[in-house]
Design a protein around this motif. Structure first.
Motif, PDB file in Angstrom:
ATOM      1  N   ILE A 454       0.844  -1.207   0.000  1.00 41.70           N
ATOM      2  CA  ILE A 454       0.000   0.000   0.000  1.00 41.70           C
ATOM      3  C   ILE A 454       0.874   1.250   0.000  1.00 41.70           C
ATOM      4  O   ILE A 454       0.648   2.186  -0.782  1.00 41.70           O
ATOM      5  CB  ILE A 454      -0.942   0.012   1.223  1.00 41.70           C
ATOM      6  N   MET A 457       2.482   1.829  -3.377  1.00 43.99           N
ATOM      7  CA  MET A 457       1.577   2.371  -4.380  1.00 43.99           C
ATOM      8  C   MET A 457       1.281   3.842  -4.120  1.00 43.99           C
ATOM      9  O   MET A 457       1.229   4.664  -5.052  1.00 43.99           O
ATOM     10  CB  MET A 457       0.257   1.581  -4.390  1.00 43.99           C
ATOM     11  N   VAL A 499       0.528  -1.724 -10.618  1.00 46.42           N
ATOM     12  CA  VAL A 499      -0.474  -2.311  -9.729  1.00 46.42           C
ATOM     13  C   VAL A 499      -0.813  -3.757 -10.098  1.00 46.42           C
ATOM     14  O   VAL A 499      -1.395  -4.487  -9.295  1.00 46.42           O
ATOM     15  CB  VAL A 499      -1.767  -1.444  -9.748  1.00 46.42           C
ATOM     16  N   TYR A 502      -0.100  -6.677  -7.756  1.00 48.11           N
ATOM     17  CA  TYR A 502      -0.870  -6.669  -6.504  1.00 48.11           C
ATOM     18  C   TYR A 502      -2.333  -7.025  -6.744  1.00 48.11           C
ATOM     19  O   TYR A 502      -2.911  -7.867  -6.048  1.00 48.11           O
ATOM     20  CB  TYR A 502      -0.777  -5.296  -5.844  1.00 48.11           C
ATOM     21  N   ILE A 681      -5.770  -2.174  -2.626  1.00 45.19           N
ATOM     22  CA  ILE A 681      -5.164  -1.491  -3.773  1.00 45.19           C
ATOM     23  C   ILE A 681      -6.148  -1.417  -4.946  1.00 45.19           C
ATOM     24  O   ILE A 681      -5.904  -0.707  -5.920  1.00 45.19           O
ATOM     25  CB  ILE A 681      -3.859  -2.223  -4.171  1.00 45.19           C
ATOM     26  N   HIS A 684      -6.701   2.060  -6.193  1.00 36.71           N
ATOM     27  CA  HIS A 684      -5.553   2.931  -6.475  1.00 36.71           C
ATOM     28  C   HIS A 684      -5.416   3.322  -7.949  1.00 36.71           C
ATOM     29  O   HIS A 684      -5.085   4.483  -8.235  1.00 36.71           O
ATOM     30  CB  HIS A 684      -4.257   2.267  -5.965  1.00 36.71           C
TER      31      HIS A 684
END
Length: 882
Positions: A454, A457, A499, A502, A681, A684
Motif C-alpha cells: 500500500i 503504491m 499495480v 498486486y 489497492i 488505487h
C-alpha cells in the motif's frame, strides 16, 4: 416559399420549413427511382400562418396555452377544445382557398384523398411527432377537402400534441403546420416497413408488418399484423397473425371497420416474392435518405405504393467502422460505472489514454469508438485470438455480468463463427512482456510479505502525479496540448504495470478462497465477511474522512443551516462568515485538498469536480449528521475489521476439522493474509487516473482562459466541445468555428436522452441477455456481488448531489463510482443497474458488509422511491414487497 400550395414534384427534403416533415419526405420520395408515390400536393405552412393571423384572438389564446398545467387533464382538455373550436370556425382566406381548389382539380377532383398534418418538427432524425395531429381518409368533394384541411390545422392543438410539445421543449408558436393532400389508394394489403429491426436495432434486417385493408388499422393498433423479416433478400422469419378485422374505404366517403371471413384470417397478407420486392424498395429508400426509414406502404393490384417515409428515431447509433467485418462493441461506460453522455473533450482524452490501435502515441485509439456520446470498445481484434475468446467473457463477468453473458452469446453465434478468421496466436514478445508480472503475482501469493504494498503504491502515485505536473508546467500553448497527449498515452500502461502484480494476486486469492472453501467444506459462508474493512483502500479512507468532516460540522448548528442554502460561487467565503465556520473551514479544506479532484462520472474530465462544486457533498454530510452517531463510522470500520478476523479464524478452524486439516488451514491462512493485504489497492488505479485527469483539466482550462481573454471563446468551458487535436489547432490558428459548438451542443442534448446498450454489433443489433440468477416470480434479477439478505426502504438516487438518505435505507442507483462512497455508511443494501463482482459498488459493499445486487436492468425505473424491497445479495435478485 411564396405560394400557398405545392405539388409533390415541386418539393424535396430542403422544403421542410415550408411543407413540414411529412410533406418534405413525400416530395423527396417522388425523386427515388422505381418508387410509386400516389399523387398529391401540400398546403404550405405559410397558409397556416396567414390563416391564424386573420384571428384577433389567436395570439392571446396561444399565450394562455403556455400557462396551463399539462399535468392537469381538465385544464388541458378545456384549453385544447377552446383552441380547436376557434380554428375550426375560422374562415379560410380566399387566396388560400383558391389555391387549394386549383391544386385539387389539377390532381383529380374525381378522386378520394387522404388528408394528413405535416408539422415543421415532425418526422425529423431527432424527434418524431407522428400521431400528434389528426388524419382524415377517403375525403371527397371540394367542401369536405377544405373542411378537412381546416381540421388538420386545428389538430395542432390536440391534447396529446400540446403535452408532447411541452415535454420535449418545443414552443407552441414555433411549430407550424402544413397539410398533405394525397390521392387515396384502396389496397388489398397495407402496412409498415422498418429498414432496421425496431426491436434489436439490426440495420441489416428489414422488418415488415402487413395486414388486410388500409394501413390506419395497423398504425392505430386495432388489428394484428403478419411479420416478415428479410436479410440480404432472404426471408429469415414469417409470422402469420390471425387478422380478424380490417378497415376499408366506404364508397360514400370515410372508412368502415369490417370483420374478415374466418377462412382468410390466417392467410398470409403477402407472398414471399412480394415481401422480398418490398424489402428491396425499402433498401432503395433508405439509401436515398441516408438513414434507416419507417415506411408506410400499400399493395393494390400487385403494385406497391409508398405513402410515407420517415427516419427511425428510436435506434441507438452504431460506432463507425470502415470494413465489412462483423464487429462487437462493448460499452466502456458500463465497465467504468459512468453511462451518461460525454462531451467531445472527455471522449478525446479517454481515446488518447488507451494505448492500443494508435498510429502514434498522441493519436486517439481506434479500439475505443464514439456513438451516441458514449464510448464503446471494439472487441473484434481481441476475439480473433481463441484463448481470449475463452477468457474475455470470464474477465467481463467481474466487470458486468450481463456484458460477459452478452459476449458469450455473440461468440456462440453462427454468423460470428463463420466470419471469424482462423485463430490468431499470441506473439511470444507479448507473452515475454507479461511474464514478469505473472511471476510477481505468483510470488506475492506464495511467499512475499506484502505489508509494504500500500505504501509503495501511494508513493508511486504521488511521485508520478508530481512529475506530470512539472512536465506540463514547463510548456505552454499548443506544446502543452502535445505534452498532455504524451502524458495520457503512457498513463494506463504505467499504473497497471505498477499495480498489476498486486491486483492480480488480490483477485486470484479471492477466487481461491471461494473455490477451496466450497471444495473442502461445501460452502463459502465466511467469504462475505473476510473482505470487510481491509487496510489501505483510498476510497474507503475518503468516506471515513468525509464522516470526520460531518462530525465537526454537527457541532455547529449555524454551519448546518448555512450548508442547506449554500451555493458554489460563494461557498468558502460564506462558510467563513457564519458562526463556527472558522472551526469547520480547516477540516473541509484539508478534505478538499486531498479529494477535491473527485466527482461523479469522474472519468469524463468535463464533469465538475468537488473542488468546483462543493455543494455536491452537502447532502451526504447532512445525511451523515442526521443518521450516524458521532464517531460511529470509524467504530463500524473497526468492527468490520474484527468481523473479518473472526470469519477468517472460523474458516481456518473448520478446515482443521477436515482430513489433512493442518495443510488446508495453512494454505487458507496464507490466501486470506495476501487477499486482505492487497485488496485495498483495488481503488488505487482509479485514484491515480483521476488525479491525472484533474491535472489535465486544469491545464486545458488555463489555455482556454487565454482564448477567452482574446475573444476567441466566450467562456473557458466552451473548450469542452473540442477534441485535443482540435484544441491544438485552435491555439495555433487563434480561430474557432462557432457553428461547431452549436452543432455539438445540439447533438449532446439529443445524446443525453439515449439509453446506451451494454453491447451493440456493427449491424446495429443490441444483444440482450438475461442474468444468470434464478429468481422468484416478479423479482428483478441481477448479479449477486455481496452476500446476505436485507429488507428496507428503497432510496432511488439518480444524482449524488440530490441524495437524501437515512441510516438503513437501501441505495438504488444507476451505478456507483468512488464519489458515491459517502452514502455507503448509511446504506443497508445496494442495487445498481450496472456492475460486476470487482466494480466499485461491489467491492465497497463487501467491505461494509451490506448485501448488494448489481446489473439489475432498469432498477431505478422499476423500483419506486420509498417502496419496501428485499435485496438478496447471495442469490442475486430484488423483490418489491409493497
Amino acid at each position: 416559399m411564396k405560394k400557398y400550395v405545392y405539388d409533390f414534384s415541386e418539393i424535396d427534403r430542403s422544403s421542410l420549413a415550408g411543407v413540414g416533415g411529412k410533406g418534405a419526405n413525400l416530395g423527396e420520395l417522388c425523386h427515388v427511382p422505381g418508387i410509386a408515390v400516389p399523387g398529391g400536393f401540400c398546403v404550405a405552412t405559410k397558409a397556416y400562418r396567414d390563416f391564424v393571423n386573420t384571428s384577433a384572438e389567436f395570439a392571446a389564446l396561444l399565450k394562455s396555452l403556455a400557462l396551463i398545467n399539462a399535468e392537469s387533464p381538465e385544464e388541458l382538455k378545456t384549453a385544447g377544445q377552446r383552441m380547436r373550436a376557434h380554428l375550426e370556425n375560422l374562415d379560410i382566406p380566399a387566396p388560400i382557398l383558391q389555391e387549394i381548389i386549383r391544386a385539387w382539380r389539377k390532381t383529380g377532383s374525381q378522386h378520394a384523398y387522404a388528408i394528413r398534418s405535416s408539422a415543421t418538427a415532425e418526422d425529423l432524425p431527432g424527434a418524431s411527432f407522428a400521431g400528434q395531429q389528426d388524419t382524415f381518409l377517403n375525403i371527397e368533394g371540394e367542401q369536405n377537402i377544405l373542411d378537412s384541411v381546416r381540421k388538420c390545422w386545428a389538430s395542432l392543438f390536440t391534447d396529446r400534441a400540446i403535452v408532447y410539445r411541452q415535454k420535449n421543449g418545443f414552443e407552441h408558436d414555433q411549430v407550424l403546420l402544413a397539410v398533405v393532400v394525397q390521392r387515396m389508394v384502396f389496397p388489398e394489403v397495407s402496412g409498415i416497413m422498418f429498414t432496421a429491426d425496431p426491436v434489436t436495432g439490426n440495420r441489416k434486417i428489414v422488418s415488415i408488418d402487413a395486414s388486410f385493408g388500409l394501413g390506419e388499422a395497423l398504425v392505430s393498433g386495432i388489428v394484428s399484423a403478419d411479420l416478415y423479416q428479410m436479410k440480404s433478400d432472404k426471408l429469415l422469419k414469417k409470422q402469420i397473425a390471425r387478422k380478424e378485422t380490417a378497415i376499408y374505404a366506404r364508397p360514400e366517403g370515410g372508412t368502415v371497420r369490417v370483420e374478415i371471413q374466418s377462412e382468410r384470417q390466417t392467410a398470409p397478407a403477402l407472398s414471399d416474392e412480394q415481401a422480398v420486392r418490398l424489402a428491396r424498395m425499402g433498401r432503395s429508400i433508405e439509401e436515398h435518405f441516408g438513414s434507416p426509414q419507417d415506411i408506410e406502404w400499400c399493395l393494390a393490384g400487385n403494385e406497391i405504393f409508398i405513402v410515407q417515409s420517415r427516419p427511425v428515431t428510436t435506434l441507438y447509433p452504431v460506432p463507425p467502422v470502415h470494413d465489412n467485418k462483423l464487429h462487437l462493441f462493448a460499452s466502456f461506460g458500463h465497465a467504468q460505472m459512468m453511462t451518461e453522455a460525454m462531451k467531445p473533450l472527455g471522449i478525446s482524452v479517454l481515446r488518447t489514454a488507451v494505448p492500443f490501435s494508435k498510429s502514434s502515441p498522441r493519436a486517439e485509439s481506434g479500439l475505443l469508438l464514439e456513438a451516441g456520446g458514449r464510448l464503446f470498445l471494439d472487441t473484434t481484434q481481441l476475439l480473433e485470438y481463441p484463448q481470449l475468446r475463452k477468457r474475455l467473457p470470464e474477465i467481463l463477468f467481474n466487470v458486468d455480468e450481463l456484458l460477459g453473458r452478452t459476449m458469450q452469446e455473440f461468440i456462440r453465434r453462427e454468423d460470428f463463427r463463420e466470419a471469424a478468421p482462423p485463430g490468431k496466436k499470441v506473439k511470444f514478445a507479448l507473452v515475454k512482456k507479461a511474464f514478469p508480472t505473472a511471476f510477481a503475482i505468483l510470488r506475492n501469493i506464495l511467499y512475499r510479505e506484502n505489508y509494504r504494498a500500500i505504501d509503495e503504491m501511494n508513493r508511486f502515485i504521488t511521485e508520478k502525479v508530481n512529475e506530470n505536473r512539472a512536465k506540463l508546467q514547463e510548456v505552454s500553448g499548443a506544446d502543452r496540448i502535445m505534452q498532455i497527449q504524451e502524458r495520457l498515452s503512457v498513463m494506463l500502461p504505467m499504473v497497471f504495470a505498477a499495480v498489476g502484480q498486486y491486483m492480480g494476486a488480490a483477485i486470484i486469492t479471492y477466487k481461491l478462497i471461494e473455490g477451496l472453501s466450497k471444495k473442502w467444506l461445501g460452502d463459502a459462508v465466511e467469504l462475505g465477511s473476510i473482505s470487510k474493512s481491509p487496510p489501505g483502500n483510498v476510497t474507503t479512507e475518503m468516506g471515513l474522512a468525509l464522516g470526520d468532516v460531518a462530525d465537526v460540522v454537527r457541532n455547529h448548528p449555524a454551519v448546518i443551516e448555512y450548508l442547506k442554502q449554500a451555493n458554489d460561487a460563494t461557498f468558502w467565503e460564506g462558510l467563513k462568515a457564519v458562526p463556527g465556520g472558522e472551526d469547520v473551514l480547516p477540516v473541509c479544506l484539508s478534505f478538499f485538498e486531498r479529494y477535491g479532484m473527485r466527482g461523479t462520472g469522474e472519468i469524463d474530465i468535463t464533469r465538475p469536480r468537488w473542488r468546483e462544486v462543493p455543494t455536491q457533498l452537502v447532502p451526504a454530510i447532512l445525511s451523515h449528521i442526521k443518521s450516524v452517531r458521532p464517531g460511529q463510522h470509524r467504530l463500524e470500520f473497526l468492527a468490520g475489521r474484527q468481523e473479518a478476523e473472526l470469519a477468517a479464524a472460523r474458516l481456518v478452524a473448520r478446515l482443521r476439522q477436515t482430513p489433512r486439516g493442518g495443510f488446508k488451514a495453512r494454505r487458507m491462512q496464507r490466501l486470506i493474509k495476501v487477499h486482505r493485504s492487497l485488496i485495498g489497492i483495488r481503488e488505487h488505479p482509479k485514484y491515480f487516473i483521476v488525479q491525472n485527469l484533474d491535472l489535465v483539466k486544469q491545464i486545458i482550462l488555463q489555455e482556454a482562459g487565454k482564448l477567452v481573454a482574446v475573444g476567441i471563446l466566450k467562456n473557458p468551458q466552451e473548450i469542452f466541445w473540442f477534441s485535443l487535436p482540435e484544441i491544438k489547432e485552435i491555439i495555433a490558428t487563434q480561430r474557432v468555428d462557432r457553428r461547431v459548438i452549436t452543432k455539438r451542443q445540439e447533438k449532446f442534448r439529443h445524446d443525453e436522452k439515449l439509453t446506451p446498450p451494454r453491447a451493440i454489433t456493427s449491424e446495429g443489433e443490441i444483444i440482450t441477455v438475461k442474468p444468470g440468477a434464478q429468481v422468484p416470480p416478479g423479482a428483478l434479477a441481477g448479479s449477486p456481488v455481496s452476500a446476505g439478505t436485507v429488507e428496507g426502504r428503497a432510496r432511488v438516487i439518480l444524482k449524488l448531489e440530490e441524495a437524501k438518505m437515512d441510516q438503513g435505507d437501501i441505495l438504488v442507483a444507476p451505478y456507483t463510482d468512488p464519489a458515491w462512497t459517502p452514502l455507503f455508511p448509511l446504506a443497508a443494501g445496494l442495487v445498481t443497474e450496472v456492475g460486476g463482482l470487482m466494480t466499485h459498488g461491489a467491492v465497497v459493499a463487501r467491505e461494509y458488509g451490506i448485501p448488494a445486487v448489481v446489473g439489475v436492468d432498469n432498477a431505478t425505473r422499476n423500483i419506486k422511491d420509498g417502496q419496501k424491497i428485499r435485496v438478496d445479495g447471495t442469490r442475486g435478485f430484488v423483490e418489491i414487497l409493497e
